[in-house]
Design an enzyme around this catalytic site. Sequence first.
Site, short mmCIF file in Angstrom:
data_model
loop_
_atom_site.label_atom_id
_atom_site.label_comp_id
_atom_site.label_asym_id
_atom_site.label_seq_id
_atom_site.Cartn_x
_atom_site.Cartn_y
_atom_site.Cartn_z
CG ASP A 144 22.76 2.36 0.47
OD1 ASP A 144 21.82 2.86 -0.19
OD2 ASP A 144 23.91 2.28 0.03
CG ASP A 180 17.91 10.67 4.96
OD1 ASP A 180 17.92 9.47 4.62
OD2 ASP A 180 18.81 11.47 4.59
CG PHE A 219 22.83 13.32 7.80
CD1 PHE A 219 23.30 13.57 6.52
CD2 PHE A 219 21.69 12.54 7.94
CE1 PHE A 219 22.64 13.05 5.42
CE2 PHE A 219 21.03 12.03 6.85
CZ PHE A 219 21.52 12.29 5.58
#
Length: 239
Positions: A144, A180, A219
């Site tokens: 995160d 990402d 993803f």
Amino acid sequence: MGQFKSQAEAEAAGVYVSKVKSYVKREGRLTNGQARALETYWPTKGIEYQEQPLELADTFGRSAPVVVEIGFGMGKSLVTMAHEAPELNFLGIEVHRPGVGACLADAGELGVENLRVMEHDAVEVLKHMIPDGSLHRLQLFFPDPWHKKRHHKRRIVQAEFAELVRTKLAVGGTFHMATDWEPYAEYMAEVMNAAPGYTNTAQSGDYVERPAYRPITKFEVRGQKLGHGVWDLIYERTE
């Protein structure tokens, strides 16, 4: 922390100090398959948290280089890595039970035997259960990023964490991160470039090409089609 100079001092005095977590516990409901996998495979592949170091050779039933992955999500890429590298031992740590169940289900279906899992806070596991100098690689994929500036203190990659990881890696072992979100990649590079005892393995700049051992996720594929990037960083423990 009031009158205490450190958390250790507070704990010694019997005062509980809440820790800033790098994750939020989002406990979804288990599917029947996940629940069944936990019941079936946890006794042989699950490790309960305890505040004493693991005997890693006993844990896996053999001596082999150990890879730890923090926050494996639903576990698909971790199971793939373990399946494709039977010469390595893999330990996955995840706080969300449905992900642990899904990982065990996939591992069971593929007959993967070189994988163990834990459902606990990874920092506590590293501190208390992983012997110093014992890891071949530590993996942190897509943590995160805590985008808002006021939440940056929740990011798992901090100077203190980098030092903790360094002590657990063998000399020559690697800390592999992937994200990402480019600002988080830049932030991780900044933290790691300043961390003592590491060298960046990139040939130029801060980032490396995705190694063959890290599977590309659905993803990622979806993100690439939308023009999104992924940044891999690998730092080797040198001292």
